[in-house]
Design an enzyme around this catalytic site. Sequence first.
Site, PDB file in Angstrom:
ATOM      1  N   LYS A  13       6.085 -13.897  16.216  1.00 30.78           N
ATOM      2  CA  LYS A  13       6.857 -12.654  16.058  1.00 30.78           C
ATOM      3  C   LYS A  13       7.846 -12.756  14.894  1.00 30.78           C
ATOM      4  CE  LYS A  13       8.537 -12.705  20.298  1.00 30.78           C
ATOM      5  NZ  LYS A  13       7.940 -13.912  20.870  1.00 30.78           N
TER       6      LYS A  13
ATOM      7  N   ARG B 185      12.357  -7.719  27.010  1.00 30.93           N
ATOM      8  CA  ARG B 185      11.595  -8.828  27.589  1.00 30.93           C
ATOM      9  C   ARG B 185      11.483  -8.705  29.106  1.00 30.93           C
ATOM     10  NH1 ARG B 185      12.926 -12.875  23.451  1.00 30.93           N
ATOM     11  NH2 ARG B 185      11.838 -14.849  23.725  1.00 30.93           N
TER      12      ARG B 185
END
Length: 209
Positions: A13, A88
């Site tokens: 990422k 998340r």
Amino acid sequence: MRMILVGPPGAGKGTQAARLIDTYRIPHISSGDMLRAAVKEGTALGVAADTFMKAGKLVPDDVVIGMILERVAKLDCAEGFMLDGFPRTAPQAAALDAAMRAAGVELDAVVLLEVPDALLEERAVGRRTDPVTGTIYHLKYNPPPPEVAGRLVHRKDDTIEAVTTRVQKYHSETAPIIPFYLAKGILKRVDGVGEPDLITQRITAVLSS
Ligand code: AMP
């Protein structure tokens, strides 16, 4: 472009975000980078986050949600942003959704970088960061040039133990938010295995389709 990069630890990422912001010209907002900066500065937020991070556990939602919503409300995010590592958890996704609805804006895309678990440990354990430029290297797959090799940093949570916990947390806490974005019709799945250049091409292709 308002977008999110999602994927397990070691999916790439951070590496991809650094490349994509050159194309999209939007702020790269990494919750992990912000938390690491807070730990380094010794702020109250950093002190609260440090123990969780070292163990590979998630920092409590209220801490992270406040930090990110404050950041995306800043003027430089008015035309877009790239979130990396947030949301998340389901409460984080709900908080972001509510804040964006209140601001009258919408997410354009959620890019899910898919990498099999078997590759994640080796990727994280070999990962090194240049503290001067922020560039991310891998000792085997993307070796650093000799002139920077001596100053590279190995993250405290890139140990086998912490990575195992982080991968477990990804499956139990983060993967369950994916159907929410799938239902919104903005989820873009990208194969995260391969050379970084190839993966950047895959991401830009799905974002322009
Ligand atoms: P990252 O750099 O994204 O791998 O994040 C490093 C660590 O920071 C994670 O293992 C967590 O301890 C913490 N962290 C980063 N983002 C979040 C988040 N959205 N929610 C909870 N903890 C986070």
